[in-house]
Design a protein around this motif. Structure first.
Motif, PDB file in Angstrom:
ATOM      1  N   PRO A 180       0.846  -1.210   0.000  1.00 20.98           N
ATOM      2  CA  PRO A 180       0.000   0.000   0.000  1.00 20.98           C
ATOM      3  C   PRO A 180       0.877   1.255   0.000  1.00 20.98           C
ATOM      4  N   PRO A 181       0.491   2.271  -0.755  1.00 17.06           N
ATOM      5  CA  PRO A 181       1.285   3.515  -0.822  1.00 17.06           C
ATOM      6  C   PRO A 181       1.568   4.112   0.551  1.00 17.06           C
ATOM      7  N   ASP A 182       0.594   4.051   1.470  1.00 18.19           N
ATOM      8  CA  ASP A 182       0.814   4.612   2.809  1.00 18.19           C
ATOM      9  C   ASP A 182       1.945   3.901   3.530  1.00 18.19           C
ATOM     10  N   LEU A 183       2.019   2.575   3.349  1.00 19.04           N
ATOM     11  CA  LEU A 183       3.086   1.810   3.998  1.00 19.04           C
ATOM     12  C   LEU A 183       4.434   2.122   3.363  1.00 19.04           C
ATOM     13  N   ILE A 184       4.454   2.287   2.045  1.00 25.87           N
ATOM     14  CA  ILE A 184       5.702   2.636   1.344  1.00 25.87           C
ATOM     15  C   ILE A 184       6.226   3.973   1.857  1.00 25.87           C
ATOM     16  N   ILE A 185       5.320   4.938   2.020  1.00 26.73           N
ATOM     17  CA  ILE A 185       5.721   6.257   2.518  1.00 26.73           C
ATOM     18  C   ILE A 185       6.254   6.140   3.940  1.00 26.73           C
ATOM     19  N   LYS A 186       5.563   5.335   4.766  1.00 22.70           N
ATOM     20  CA  LYS A 186       5.986   5.159   6.149  1.00 22.70           C
ATOM     21  C   LYS A 186       7.384   4.570   6.235  1.00 22.70           C
ATOM     22  N   HIS A 192      21.237  21.899   5.008  1.00 26.72           N
ATOM     23  CA  HIS A 192      20.732  20.780   5.807  1.00 26.72           C
ATOM     24  C   HIS A 192      21.828  19.734   6.005  1.00 26.72           C
ATOM     25  N   PHE A 193      22.111  19.362   7.274  1.00 26.14           N
ATOM     26  CA  PHE A 193      23.068  18.307   7.590  1.00 26.14           C
ATOM     27  C   PHE A 193      22.345  16.962   7.639  1.00 26.14           C
ATOM     28  N   PHE A 194      23.007  15.916   7.182  1.00 22.39           N
ATOM     29  CA  PHE A 194      22.483  14.569   7.364  1.00 22.39           C
ATOM     30  C   PHE A 194      23.634  13.573   7.270  1.00 22.39           C
ATOM     31  N   THR A 195      23.429  12.414   7.884  1.00 22.64           N
ATOM     32  CA  THR A 195      24.453  11.372   7.908  1.00 22.64           C
ATOM     33  C   THR A 195      23.971  10.145   7.169  1.00 22.64           C
ATOM     34  N   TYR A 196      24.850   9.570   6.382  1.00 19.86           N
ATOM     35  CA  TYR A 196      24.545   8.375   5.597  1.00 19.86           C
ATOM     36  C   TYR A 196      25.418   7.237   6.112  1.00 19.86           C
ATOM     37  N   SER A 197      24.787   6.209   6.667  1.00 17.97           N
ATOM     38  CA  SER A 197      25.535   5.064   7.182  1.00 17.97           C
ATOM     39  C   SER A 197      24.597   3.868   7.260  1.00 17.97           C
ATOM     40  N   PRO A 198      25.115   2.640   7.411  1.00 16.02           N
ATOM     41  CA  PRO A 198      26.556   2.344   7.418  1.00 16.02           C
ATOM     42  C   PRO A 198      27.085   2.099   6.002  1.00 16.02           C
ATOM     43  N   ILE A 199      28.324   2.487   5.796  1.00  9.82           N
ATOM     44  CA  ILE A 199      29.029   2.182   4.546  1.00  9.82           C
ATOM     45  C   ILE A 199      30.343   1.505   4.942  1.00  9.82           C
ATOM     46  N   CYS A 232      17.753   6.038  -2.930  1.00  8.58           N
ATOM     47  CA  CYS A 232      17.855   4.706  -3.543  1.00  8.58           C
ATOM     48  C   CYS A 232      16.517   3.980  -3.460  1.00  8.58           C
ATOM     49  N   PHE A 233      15.824   4.106  -2.324  1.00 10.58           N
ATOM     50  CA  PHE A 233      14.523   3.459  -2.126  1.00 10.58           C
ATOM     51  C   PHE A 233      13.540   3.923  -3.192  1.00 10.58           C
ATOM     52  N   ARG A 234      13.513   5.211  -3.456  1.00 12.33           N
ATOM     53  CA  ARG A 234      12.571   5.772  -4.432  1.00 12.33           C
ATOM     54  C   ARG A 234      12.899   5.318  -5.849  1.00 12.33           C
ATOM     55  N   ALA A 235      14.165   5.017  -6.103  1.00 12.12           N
ATOM     56  CA  ALA A 235      14.571   4.623  -7.461  1.00 12.12           C
ATOM     57  C   ALA A 235      14.419   3.130  -7.720  1.00 12.12           C
ATOM     58  N   GLU A 262      11.539   6.398   7.458  1.00 12.55           N
ATOM     59  CA  GLU A 262      12.466   5.866   8.451  1.00 12.55           C
ATOM     60  C   GLU A 262      13.893   5.774   7.926  1.00 12.55           C
ATOM     61  N   LEU A 263      14.084   6.064   6.648  1.00 12.80           N
ATOM     62  CA  LEU A 263      15.401   5.921   6.022  1.00 12.80           C
ATOM     63  C   LEU A 263      16.154   7.241   6.030  1.00 12.80           C
ATOM     64  N   SER A 264      17.485   7.135   6.012  1.00 10.85           N
ATOM     65  CA  SER A 264      18.299   8.339   5.850  1.00 10.85           C
ATOM     66  C   SER A 264      18.075   8.893   4.451  1.00 10.85           C
TER      67      SER A 264
END
Length: 423
Positions: free
Chosen positions: A37-43, A99-106, A55-58, A47-49
Motif C-alpha cells: 500500500p502507498p501509505d506503507l511505502i511512505i511510512k 541541511h546536515f544529514f548522515t549516511y551510514s553504514p558504509i 535509492c529506495f525511491r529509485a 524511516e530511512l536516511s
C-alpha cells in the motif's frame, strides 16, 4: 555411443526443465513488493536516511510514484567526522538546503580517506595504499591499482625527509604509506560513469606535482608526460568531455586523451607570457582549473605568498583572488574576468564543479567556494588543524566563511564537494 549421446541429451534437457520449474516456484513464492500500500511505502521511506531514501525511491516505478522527491539539492559538502578514518558513515551538508544529514553504514569507508569525487563517485584509499572508486548510493565499487605502483624512485626518501623535519609528529605512529597518502597524494580524478570494464583515473601526486594514470585492465599506475621538476610541474587536473585537462605551474593547459592504447596530448591554452605580471601570477597564486558545459575554461587564482622579485620593481599589492578565462575554440590565451557566466564554482579535492545559479537560487552573483586549511594553536597550547570553507563573490569582491572545523590530528581529511548519482 549413439545411445550414450541420446541419454546425455535427455539428462541435460531434464536438468534444465527442473531448474526452470524451481525458478518458477521460487518466483511464485517471492512477495511482490510493488503491491505494498502507498501509505506503507511512505511510512517505510520516512524511516530511512536521505541517501537511502533516494535509492529506495529509485527501486521501481510504484515506489517512485509513492515517495515524494527528496528536497536535498546538490552539491553536498562531505564532512569528515570526529572518528576520522575509523568511521563507516558520511556526513553531508547540502549547500542549497543548508541541511546536515548522515549516511551510514558504509563498511567500505572504514579505514579509508576520501581523495577525490566526481559525478556521484568517491575515490578512497586506505593506509596500505589500496585505492578504489565507490558510489555511496548504489554501493558499486571499482578497485584501482595500489599507489605502491606509482612511478617514483624516492617515495620512501620523501616520506623520511618530511617526517624528520616535522617535530610535531609522533614517532611511534610512523607509517610511511599513510604519510605518503596524506602528504603526497594531492587528488584523484576519473572518468564519468565508471564501470569495472571501462574507467580511467589520473592522480596528482609527489613533491613537485607529477601525474600518473591507470585504466581498466591495467595493474599499475603509469607516468603521464615527463617527470616534474621544481621548475615545471602540474598544479591541478580535471576530467571533462572524455579528456583530462591538466594545469601547469606556468598556467598552460594540456588536454590528455587516454582512450587509446597510447596517450595523446594537445595544448589547449598557452602559458602566460613571460613578463612581470605573469611571474606574479605563477609565483603568488595557487591555481585551480574548471570547465563549463560550453567548453570555456576558468582558472581560479588564490594568493598564497608574495614572490621574491628585484627591489627596483614597484608593485601594487596583488589581489587575494583572481579568475582568468579562455575559450580553446576561439583563443588559446588567458584573459582576466570577473564574470563566471552566472555560475558558481566549487573547488576542493574533487573534480571542480561549475553550477548554474539558476540551480542555486540562494546564491546571488558569481560565487567561488574554496577550502582553506591552516594550523593554529588553541588556548591549551594544543596545535590544531583548522579547515574553513569560504566563499568569495567575484563581482562584489565580498567574502565570508561557509563552514569551519578543527582537529588535533595533523592529517585532517580534505573537504570534498559531492554530487549524488545513481549511475
Amino acid at each position: 555411443m549413439e545411445n550414450a549421446n541420446i541419454s546425455s541429451t535427455v539428462t541435460s534437457t531434464t536438468s534444465r526443465e527442473e531448474e526452470r520449474q524451481v525458478e518458477e516456484e521460487t518466483t511464485r513464492k517471492r512477495p511482490d513488493w510493488t503491491l505494498l500500500p502507498p501509505d506503507l511505502i511512505i511510512k517505510i521511506s520516512e524511516e530511512l536516511s536521505i541517501p537511502n531514501r533516494v535509492c529506495f525511491r529509485a527501486t521501481c516505478k510504484t515506489w517512485y510514484n509513492a515517495v515524494l522527491p527528496i528536497a536535498v539539492p546538490s552539491p553536498w559538502l562531505l564532512i569528515p567526522d570526529d572518528e576520522s578514518e575509523q568511521s563507516h558513515s558520511c556526513t553531508f551538508l547540502s549547500l542549497p538546503a543548508a541541511h546536515f544529514f548522515t549516511y551510514s553504514p558504509i563498511p567500505e569507508l572504514r579505514g579509508t580517506r576520501c581523495i577525490g569525487s566526481h559525478a556521484g563517485w568517491l575515490a578512497i584509499s586506505n593506509t596500505q595504499l589500496d585505492v578504489s572508486l565507490l558510489n555511496p548510493l548504489t554501493m558499486s565499487r571499482i578497485h584501482l591499482p595500489s599507489f605502491i605502483t606509482l612511478p617514483t624512485d624516492d617515495l620512501i626518501l620523501e616520506i623520511d625527509v618530511f617526517w624528520m623535519d616535522d617535530e610535531l609528529i609522533d614517532v611511534s605512529a610512523y607509517n610511511p604509506p599513510k604519510v605518503f597518502r596524506d602528504r603526497f597524494i594531492d587528488k584523484l580524478v576519473f572518468s564519468s560513469k565508471p564501470t569495472i570494464h571501462n574507467h580511467i583515473a589520473v592522480t596528482l601526486y609527489g613533491t613537485y606535482g607529477d601525474l600518473a594514470y591507470t585504466k581498466a585492465g591495467k595493474d599499475e599506475w603509469l607516468l603521464l608526460g615527463a617527470a616534474s621538476t621544481k621548475d615545471h610541474y602540474y598544479e591541478d587536473v580535471m576530467f571533462h568531455d572524455d579528456k583530462f585537462y591538466c594545469l601547469t605551474n606556468e598556467s598552460q593547459v594540456q588536454a590528455f586523451d587516454l582512450s587509446a592504447d597510447c596517450p595523446t596530448v594537445a595544448i589547449v591554452v598557452q602559458s602566460l607570457k613571460h613578463n612581470i605580471r605573469a611571474s606574479i601570477i605563477n609565483l603568488t597564486y595557487k591555481k585551480c582549473l574548471a570547465c563549463s558545459r560550453t567548453g570555456e575554461l576558468f582558472m581560479f587564482l588564490r594568493r598564497i605568498n608574495q614572490p621574491v622579485l628585484p627591489l627596483i620593481i614597484e608593485l601594487r599589492d596583488p589581489k587575494d583572488f583572481m579568475v582568468l578565462r579562455a575559450n580553446p575554440e576561439t583563443n588559446l590565451c588567458w584573459a582576466a574576468t570577473n564574470d563566471l557566466g552566472s555560475m558558481s564554482l566549487f573547488v576542493g579535492a574533487n573534480n571542480s564543479i561549475l553550477i548554474s545559479n539558476e540551480d542555486l537560487p540562494i546564491l546571488q552573483g558569481d560565487c567561488i567556494f574554496f577550502i582553506d586549511t591552516y594550523t593554529a594553536v588553541s588556548s591549551n597550547d594544543i596545535e590544531q588543524l583548522t579547515c574553513k570553507v569560504r566563499w568569495f563573490d567575484l563581482k562584489e569582491e565580498r567574502r565570508d566563511i561557509y563552514y569551519a572545523s578543527s582537529s588535533s590530528q595533523l592529517d585532517l581529511a580534505s573537504v570534498i564537494w559531492f554530487t549524488p548519482s545513481l549511475k
